[in-house]
Write an enzyme that holds these catalytic residues in place. Structure first.
Site, short mmCIF file in Angstrom:
data_model
loop_
_atom_site.label_atom_id
_atom_site.label_comp_id
_atom_site.label_asym_id
_atom_site.label_seq_id
_atom_site.Cartn_x
_atom_site.Cartn_y
_atom_site.Cartn_z
N CYS A 1 110.04 2.88 78.05
CA CYS A 1 109.47 3.47 79.26
C CYS A 1 110.44 3.69 80.42
O CYS A 1 110.67 4.82 80.83
CB CYS A 1 108.31 2.62 79.77
SG CYS A 1 106.93 2.57 78.63
N HIS B 1 108.32 3.19 86.11
CA HIS B 1 107.96 1.90 85.53
C HIS B 1 107.80 0.92 86.69
O HIS B 1 108.73 0.74 87.47
CB HIS B 1 109.06 1.43 84.59
CG HIS B 1 108.64 0.26 83.76
ND1 HIS B 1 107.89 0.41 82.61
CD2 HIS B 1 108.82 -1.07 83.90
CE1 HIS B 1 107.66 -0.78 82.09
NE2 HIS B 1 108.21 -1.69 82.86
#
Ligand SMILES: *[C@@H]1O[C@H](CO)[C@@H](O)[C@H](O)[C@H]1NC(C)=O
Ligand SMILES: *[C@@H]1O[C@H](CO)[C@@H](O)[C@H](O)[C@H]1NC(C)=O
Ligand SMILES: *[C@@H]1O[C@H](CO)[C@@H](O)[C@H](O)[C@H]1NC(C)=O
Ligand SMILES: *[C@@H]1O[C@H](CO)[C@@H](O)[C@H](O)[C@H]1NC(C)=O
Ligand SMILES: *[C@@H]1O[C@H](CO)[C@@H](O)[C@H](O)[C@H]1NC(C)=O
Ligand SMILES: *[C@@H]1O[C@H](CO)[C@@H](O)[C@H](O)[C@H]1NC(C)=O
Ligand SMILES: *[C@@H]1O[C@H](CO)[C@@H](O)[C@H](O)[C@H]1NC(C)=O
Length: 589
Positions: free
Chosen positions: A72, A126
């Site tokens: 991510c 994130h």
């Protein structure tokens, strides 16, 4: 293929300079966590994704789009800054590019600095220390990032077992009536985005809204009704659910992220090479699909709201997954590899009036209920339950099979919205705020939407011959499970508890796997890497991989050591080492 009027596109491009601020196009930037192109519109006729399919039918769909690292934060940081992981220096879920690399202008920040209202909803950056514990607010966003109140239950025991016990499981269909908070994060985030759109429709200021969906990321927590769409009897195993012969261990992930869940833990799967029992592989695949359809419904609600608030005809919509996901292919789960299935993503761009004709009666994206019999149903497509919506295979939008990268998104969106387009970054760009290591996709979009008199331009057009990704490892062999500081941490835990994350420290990276996909091949080298100085040592090669797509489309047979392919491997090695800059589609500095 339909050819749409290019004049409208030109109008759109000219909008910001020629007209007042109020006519500048808005941007709805949709990102889905862990979504591989397992969607009806990507030819997966078993999937029930009517809303994303509808968006695809009115967009340009990129069929060979790749992220720069299959996890991510590195992937998101890359496409949000328009630079590659070697330049963001973000290879893990902890490092923040502004601290470890440079004070780069992000894509939403570029819009904000050009007078847009920018808002982050759900997971765009994130969360946690990877984005300064603020999701990069206020740099990137006008308002603080919004996170659903029920997000705090993600790492908790919310999955009901048949005996009533609650667990923290990977497979987690829930009853919305009894789940803590009475809702789920993606539903609440969608509610917020709809309210945001409503507000924007009243104040007429241009906006950039990043809407980041959590599912189908683990845990697969979704309203249990979506299971009805995917009877287990219709679910198949991956076609290649075995450890590939000749695969170097450094290339493999031991899927620690999955092993942490209660249902998986209970199976005592040996580390690192034990396999998930076959019946449970089917359950995981079933829940990935169900969680995807649940997300599709939330995407549909946002798109429907664009119509409802009269914003659809002036809003660019972009859609992308942050990386792929392995569902038992190569006996692997999650992402964290350089395989095609981990780095390839769904990617599309909708340009009102260009990639779709203007809507009749203001309904560009009417909500499609996956559970209702619908006009899209194609009996020959298949599906045992004929009351479910299936992809309408004749409903196709524009598509491109050019090799493209998520890092190309920054320059593309900037150009489409009429903002300054970043030029190619110099060799050392740590002190350059505004530049990119991608290339605008606008030439591809023009190539698809221009009328026939432009055939000449079309013939002359060249594009990237290769796309690049990378993945770091701490060691040549998968390390002990108890060795906690790893690159494969449980992301959900992190999202909830940013402070815990930073105390764990950074991943001890010692190897970098650089990979390149060309028309015909994938070639990868796993080489020594010094994290202190961020230096790769190309002379210290631990392992190589070579896949030949004409005979091995699923990357099952690594032929890097086969004598007959040594010349090929040598030339691909040179191309990999020359890197992305040499693969740019037009001459640059
Ligand atoms: C980073 O850049 C922003 C504007 O782009 C500026 O406001 C800020 O002061 C800079 N921060 C540092 C630490 O240089
Ligand atoms: C919408 O506007 C109302 C009234 O100004 C405000 O209270 C609310 O917070 C706004 N909501 C969003 C999602 O922007
Ligand atoms: C897993 O191991 C535990 C403890 O060793 C044992 O109690 C349990 O029965 C095992 N479960 C399975 C499914 O083998
Ligand atoms: C499928 O889509 C095409 C193109 O939009 C449309 O003409 C056709 O009516 C649709 N078929 C069904 C069965 O809905
Ligand atoms: C098809 O799905 C609907 C909606 O969930 C359900 O009511 C119906 O019983 C299903 N039919 C069959 C044949 O499974
Ligand atoms: C950039 O780096 C490449 C390869 O390291 C080198 O060949 C090239 O001369 C450099 N360009 C500049 C402007 O420094
Ligand atoms: C440009 O369009 C032509 C004709 O449609 C197509 O064959 C070609 O692949 C396209 N090129 C790129 C790079 O998209």
């Amino acid at each position: 293929m339909a050819v749409l009027p290019f004049a409208l596109f030109a109008t759109l491009l000219a909008a910001s300079s020629a007209l007042g601020a109020s006519s500048r196009p808005n941007v709805l930037f949709l990102v889905v966590d862990d979504l591989r192109p397992k969607l009806g519109c990507y030819g997966e006729t078993n999937m029930v994704t009517p809303n994303i399919d509808q968006l695809a039918a009115k967009s340009i769909r990129f069929d060979r789009a790749y992220v720069q690292q299959a996890v991510c934060s590195p992937s998101r940081t890359s496409f949000l800054t328009g630079r590659r992981p070697d330049t963001t220096r973000v290879f893990d879920l902890v490092s923040y590019f502004r601290k470890v690399a440079g004070n780069y202008t992000t894509l939403p920040q570029h819009f904000k600095e050009n007078g847009y209202i920018t808002q982050s909803v759900g997971k765009i950056f994130h969360p946690g220390s990877a984005s300064g514990k603020t999701d990069d607010y206020p740099y990137s966003w006008t308002f603080p990032a919004y996170h659903a109140p029920t997000k705090k239950f993600t790492g908790k025991k919310i999955c009901p077992e048949p005996d009533g016990k609650l667990t923290h499981s990977a497979v987690c269909p829930v009853d919305l009536k009894t789940v803590p908070g009475g809702s789920l994060p993606d539903i609440q985030n969608t509610d917020f985005t709809i309210e945001f759109l409503k507000n924007r429709s009243m104040d007429h200021e241009p906006f950039f809204v990043g809407m980041g969906y959590h599912r189908p990321h683990l845990p697969f927590a979704y309203p249990k009704k979506y299971l009805d769409l995917y009877p287990l009897s219709n679910i198949h195993l991956a076609p290649n659910p075995y450890y590939p012969p000749w695969l170097p261990e450094v290339a493999w992930t031991a899927f620690k992220e999955l092993r942490k869940y209660d249902d998986i833990k209970a199976m005592n799967i040996s580390y690192p090479f034990g396999e998930i029992p076959l019946p449970y592989q089917l359950k995981l695949r079933q829940s990935y699909s169900a969680a995807t359809t649940y997300t599709d419904a939330q995407v549909g609600r946002v798109l429907d709201a664009l119509d409802k608030f009269g914003l659809a005809d002036n809003t660019i919509i972009t859609f992308l997954g942050d990386h792929g996901w392995q569902l038992g292919e190569h006996a692997e789960w999650t992402k964290h590899t350089n395989f095609d299935i981990a780095v390839r993503i769904p990617m599309m761009i909708h340009l009102p009036g260009v990639t779709a004709k203007p809507a009749t009666q203001g309904k560009m994206f009417p909500f499609r209920d996956a559970f209702k019999h619908s006009l899209e149903f194609q009996p020959e497509a298949y599906g045992t339950n004929q009351s479910f919506s299936r992809p309408n295979l004749s409903e196709k939008g524009l598509s491109s099979d050019a090799l493209v990268e998520a890092v190309d998104f920054y320059a593309t969106i900037a150009e489409l919205a009429g903002l300054d387009v970043p030029s190619t970054c110099p060799n050392n760009s740590f002190h350059v705020k505004f530049c990119t290591e991608g290339a605008s996709l606008v030439p591809i979009i023009k190539n698809l939407t221009m009328t026939s008199q432009d055939d000449d331009v079309r013939k002359r057009m060249t594009w990237k011959p290769a796309v690049f990704s990378q993945y770091p490892r701490p060691s040549v062999h998968p390390r002990l499970f108890t060795d906690d500081v790893e690159e494969e941490e449980d992301e959900e835990e992190e999202e909830g508890e940013g402070s815990q994350t930073s105390s764990r420290g950074r991943t001890p990276i010692r190897i970098m796997g650089y990979t390149m996909r060309t028309e015909e091949h994938r070639y990868t080298e796993w080489i020594a890497y010094d994290l202190k100085t961020y230096t790769p040592t190309w002379s210290k090669v631990y392992a190589r991989e070579l896949y030949i797509y004409s005979s091995d489309p699923d990357e099952d047979v690594n032929v890097a050591k086969v004598p007959a392919f040594q010349d090929l491997a040598t030339s691909l090695s040179q191309q990999l080492r020359a890197g992305w800059r040499k693969a740019l589609p037009y001459p640059t500095l």
